[in-house]
Scaffold this active site. Structure first.
Site, mmCIF file in Angstrom:
data_model
loop_
_atom_site.group_PDB
_atom_site.id
_atom_site.type_symbol
_atom_site.label_atom_id
_atom_site.label_comp_id
_atom_site.label_asym_id
_atom_site.label_seq_id
_atom_site.Cartn_x
_atom_site.Cartn_y
_atom_site.Cartn_z
ATOM 1 N N HIS A 306 37.871 35.662 45.874
ATOM 2 C CA HIS A 306 36.827 35.392 46.870
ATOM 3 C C HIS A 306 36.512 33.905 46.848
ATOM 4 O O HIS A 306 36.515 33.282 45.794
ATOM 5 C CB HIS A 306 35.550 36.187 46.538
ATOM 6 C CG HIS A 306 34.632 36.320 47.698
ATOM 7 N ND1 HIS A 306 33.754 35.335 48.074
ATOM 8 C CD2 HIS A 306 34.489 37.317 48.603
ATOM 9 C CE1 HIS A 306 33.087 35.737 49.144
ATOM 10 N NE2 HIS A 306 33.505 36.921 49.490
ATOM 11 N N ASP A 363 36.394 44.581 49.417
ATOM 12 C CA ASP A 363 37.460 45.372 50.062
ATOM 13 C C ASP A 363 38.268 46.206 49.085
ATOM 14 O O ASP A 363 39.058 47.053 49.501
ATOM 15 C CB ASP A 363 38.394 44.427 50.846
ATOM 16 C CG ASP A 363 37.669 43.809 52.018
ATOM 17 O OD1 ASP A 363 37.618 42.575 52.111
ATOM 18 O OD2 ASP A 363 37.085 44.576 52.817
HETATM 19 C C1 SDX Z 1 36.212 39.243 52.585
HETATM 20 O O1 SDX Z 1 33.897 34.869 52.724
HETATM 21 C C2 SDX Z 1 33.371 36.040 52.636
HETATM 22 O O2 SDX Z 1 32.209 36.172 52.314
HETATM 23 C C3 SDX Z 1 34.283 37.189 53.018
HETATM 24 C C4 SDX Z 1 33.756 38.597 52.735
HETATM 25 C C5 SDX Z 1 32.600 38.963 53.644
HETATM 26 O O3 SDX Z 1 31.820 39.849 53.269
HETATM 27 O O4 SDX Z 1 32.559 38.424 54.784
HETATM 28 O O5 SDX Z 1 33.350 38.707 51.379
HETATM 29 C C6 SDX Z 1 34.844 39.670 53.006
HETATM 30 O O6 SDX Z 1 36.915 38.689 53.377
HETATM 31 C C7 SDX Z 1 36.620 39.445 51.153
HETATM 32 C C8 SDX Z 1 38.046 38.864 50.859
HETATM 33 C C9 SDX Z 1 39.098 39.897 51.340
HETATM 34 N N1 SDX Z 1 40.452 39.289 51.228
HETATM 35 C C10 SDX Z 1 41.319 39.690 50.303
HETATM 36 O O7 SDX Z 1 41.079 40.515 49.421
HETATM 37 C C11 SDX Z 1 42.702 39.036 50.449
HETATM 38 C C12 SDX Z 1 43.195 38.578 49.073
HETATM 39 N N2 SDX Z 1 42.379 37.457 48.592
HETATM 40 C C13 SDX Z 1 42.779 36.162 48.929
HETATM 41 O O8 SDX Z 1 43.746 35.888 49.832
HETATM 42 C C14 SDX Z 1 41.793 35.059 48.569
HETATM 43 O O9 SDX Z 1 41.282 35.312 47.317
HETATM 44 C C15 SDX Z 1 40.664 34.811 49.558
HETATM 45 C C16 SDX Z 1 41.179 34.654 50.933
HETATM 46 C C17 SDX Z 1 39.675 35.922 49.501
HETATM 47 C C18 SDX Z 1 39.970 33.532 49.127
HETATM 48 O O10 SDX Z 1 40.855 32.509 49.320
HETATM 49 P P1 SDX Z 1 40.536 31.010 48.833
HETATM 50 O O11 SDX Z 1 39.135 30.850 48.431
HETATM 51 O O12 SDX Z 1 41.085 30.089 49.881
HETATM 52 O O13 SDX Z 1 41.332 30.902 47.509
HETATM 53 P P2 SDX Z 1 42.715 30.177 47.365
HETATM 54 O O14 SDX Z 1 43.665 30.721 48.362
HETATM 55 O O15 SDX Z 1 42.461 28.707 47.356
HETATM 56 O O16 SDX Z 1 43.183 30.676 45.908
HETATM 57 C C19 SDX Z 1 42.822 29.965 44.730
HETATM 58 C C20 SDX Z 1 43.937 30.299 43.742
HETATM 59 C C21 SDX Z 1 45.332 30.048 44.309
HETATM 60 O O17 SDX Z 1 46.201 29.817 43.236
HETATM 61 P P3 SDX Z 1 46.462 28.259 42.748
HETATM 62 O O18 SDX Z 1 46.853 27.473 44.005
HETATM 63 O O19 SDX Z 1 45.172 27.795 42.134
HETATM 64 O O20 SDX Z 1 47.616 28.375 41.755
HETATM 65 O O21 SDX Z 1 43.908 31.716 43.447
HETATM 66 C C22 SDX Z 1 45.101 32.316 43.939
HETATM 67 C C23 SDX Z 1 45.716 31.357 44.913
HETATM 68 O O22 SDX Z 1 47.116 31.524 44.982
HETATM 69 N N3 SDX Z 1 44.673 33.562 44.586
HETATM 70 C C24 SDX Z 1 45.304 34.722 44.471
HETATM 71 C C25 SDX Z 1 44.517 35.644 45.181
HETATM 72 N N4 SDX Z 1 43.451 35.028 45.692
HETATM 73 C C26 SDX Z 1 43.552 33.736 45.330
HETATM 74 N N5 SDX Z 1 46.464 35.049 43.840
HETATM 75 C C27 SDX Z 1 46.825 36.347 43.940
HETATM 76 N N6 SDX Z 1 46.116 37.301 44.583
HETATM 77 C C28 SDX Z 1 44.972 36.985 45.222
HETATM 78 N N7 SDX Z 1 44.275 37.923 45.840
#
Ligand code: SDX
Length: 428
Positions: A306, A363
């Protein structure tokens, strides 16, 4: 908020002093509104991870501590004690309603929840395979053709109530259409959640329908948990579209489109796909954990991580507990719940997730509960939308009434070619 202290930036031999804004929970922000016009500098923050787009009094999140409050009330207390209508009223008007205010509010919602008979014709022209989020987004825009709106303040109130009421009916109709079932009309004697259940599962308009209290409570909690979440992608989209003074229907329709994305609300459907893939793979969790850790795989652990929560998403904690209870009360054994719990356990012992503070989000468990409620997977994000519409509308109105209201127009850092001149095609 009170403006106190200042921030100093030293750049290109110059000292720039900027005001600081402190929020009611002590958050401190550097007010950079004069940075471009006063000093010619822009900030750079793709994804807006460090950028506050507005001041808001609706929802407070502390991501480090896993705190979520709507208008100051902890989400745990609202989910446990309130009805969806009460929390909708709170989010829109800022205070919990007394009995009369709630009765009047529900009566107004009931007066708006039917849709024009001609609106139903739109459903006939979607292919059976149409995703209900596409239907919902299109029909919410179409609503504006049946409800021409002004931008007058008194009309905003009516538009807000109309949208909250009609999205319940449109969501249920999208489900009925996908199942080839007749549309069930709204009923004034039912609460918002009961009426939604009736329009989803009543056999026909003349048939009796017994409200299952376990399902009713579960849907009530799910809608409350999804009601608002400050400046998430879809709420920011609603504010962005609203900032051009487009009508509120198109702003909410845009919010639906943004929420549908698999990185946002669409994740709840993707979580189920992932859990089923693990199940089909004989419970090979490690394979999916390893894929999620391998950037080149393009795979992410859906329902994990998140932008704001760097601790447990309090909604996931509530839903994890609720999932156990609901499955037990409905006497359902869902192996996917066990898979989800094992996946969570293994992930949270793996440094890749721990070091990045990737915890289960809202989720991760919601899909398990929707499944237990017999809600089809393609309706999962519609359920998220149903909960989120009041939050979007509260934010839309707050932005329209914000004294700092102006059209959203971010800047950029240009990295393309510097000036060059046209060359005729026969010389290229
Ligand atoms: C919702 O914003 C809100 O409030 C949203 C929400 C709401 O109520 O409106 O809470 C609802 O959208 C919840 C999120 C649902 N999405 C998912 O579950 C999809 C999977 N999660 C991700 O794609 C991700 O964690 C996000 C999109 C939720 C957040 O993305 P960010 O903040 O842009 O994080 P990032 O992509 O910069 O990741 C940081 C690091 C990265 O690795 P490094 O570059 O540091 O090596 O964490 C890794 C990412 O690769 N990473 C993950 C991951 N999420 C982040 N690696 C594997 N699996 C994941 N799920």
């Amino acid at each position: 908020m009170s403006e106190e202290k200042t921030a100093k930036i030293f750049i290109e031999g110059k000292e720039i002093e900027l005001p600081v804004i402190v929020g009611s929970e002590g958050e401190t922000a550097i007010d950079i509104r004069k940075l471009r016009t006063g000093y010619g500098y822009t900030t750079y923050d793709p994804g807006y991870g460090s950028t506050g787009s507005c001041q808001s009094s609706i929802t407070f999140i502390n991501g480090e501590k896993g705190i979520l409050r709507y208008r100051g009330y902890p989400i745990e207390e609202l989910a446990e004690n309130a009805s969806f209508e009460e929390v909708t009223y709170l989010t829109i008007y800022g205070e919990l309603p007394n009995k009369k205010q709630l009765a009047d509010f529900n009566a107004k919602l009931n007066s708006y929840d039917s849709i024009h008979e001609d609106m139903k014709k739109f459903f006939e022209n979607f292919p059976l395979s149409a995703h209900p989020m596409a239907i919902l987004s299109s029909l919410i825009t179409a609503l504006s053709t049946f409800n021409p709106t002004s931008d007058k303040i008194e009309d905003r109130e009516e538009d807000i109530l109309r949208l909250i009421a009609k999205v319940k009916t449109l969501s249920a109709y999208a489900y009925r259409k996908s199942q080839g079932l007749p549309f069930i009309y709204p009923r004034d004697e039912l609460t918002y959640v009961q009426d939604f259940m009736s329009m989803m599962w009543r056999k026909s308009n003349s048939a009796k329908y017994e409200i299952n209290p376990v399902l009713e409570k579960a849907i009530n909690v799910l809608l409350i948990l999804h009601l608002d979440h400050e400046q998430n992608c879809s709420a920011s989209t609603v504010r962005m579209v609203g900032s051009s003074q487009g009508n509120v229907y198109t702003a909410v329709a845009a919010g639906v489109a943004a929420l549908w994305g698999p990185l946002h609300g669409g994740a709840n459907q993707k979580v189920l796909d992932m859990l089923k893939a693990i199940q089909d793979d004989g419970g090979d969790y490690q394979k999916y954990i390893d894929m999620a850790k391998d950037k080149s795989s393009g795979f992410r652990l859906m329902g994990f991580g998140h932008r704001v929560y760097k601790n447990f998403d309090p909604r996931a904690t509530i839903l994890k507990k609720a999932a156990d209870g609901i499955l037990k009360e409905l006497n359902i054994q869902d192996p996917l719940l066990d898979i989800a719990k094992n996946l969570e356990k293994i992930a949270l012992e793996d440094d890749f997730f721990v070091s990045r503070k990737l915890f289960p989000n809202v989720d991760f468990y919601s899909g398990i509960i929707y499944r237990a409620l017999q809600i089809p997977e393609e309706m999962f994000t519609v359920m998220f939308t149903l909960g989120r519409v009041p939050g979007w509308l509260a934010q839309w109105r707050e932005s329209r009434e914000d004294p700092h209201f102006r059209i959203h127009r971010p800047r950029q850092i240009y990295t393309g070619p510097t000036e060059r001149h046209f060359v005729a095609i026969d010389k290229r």
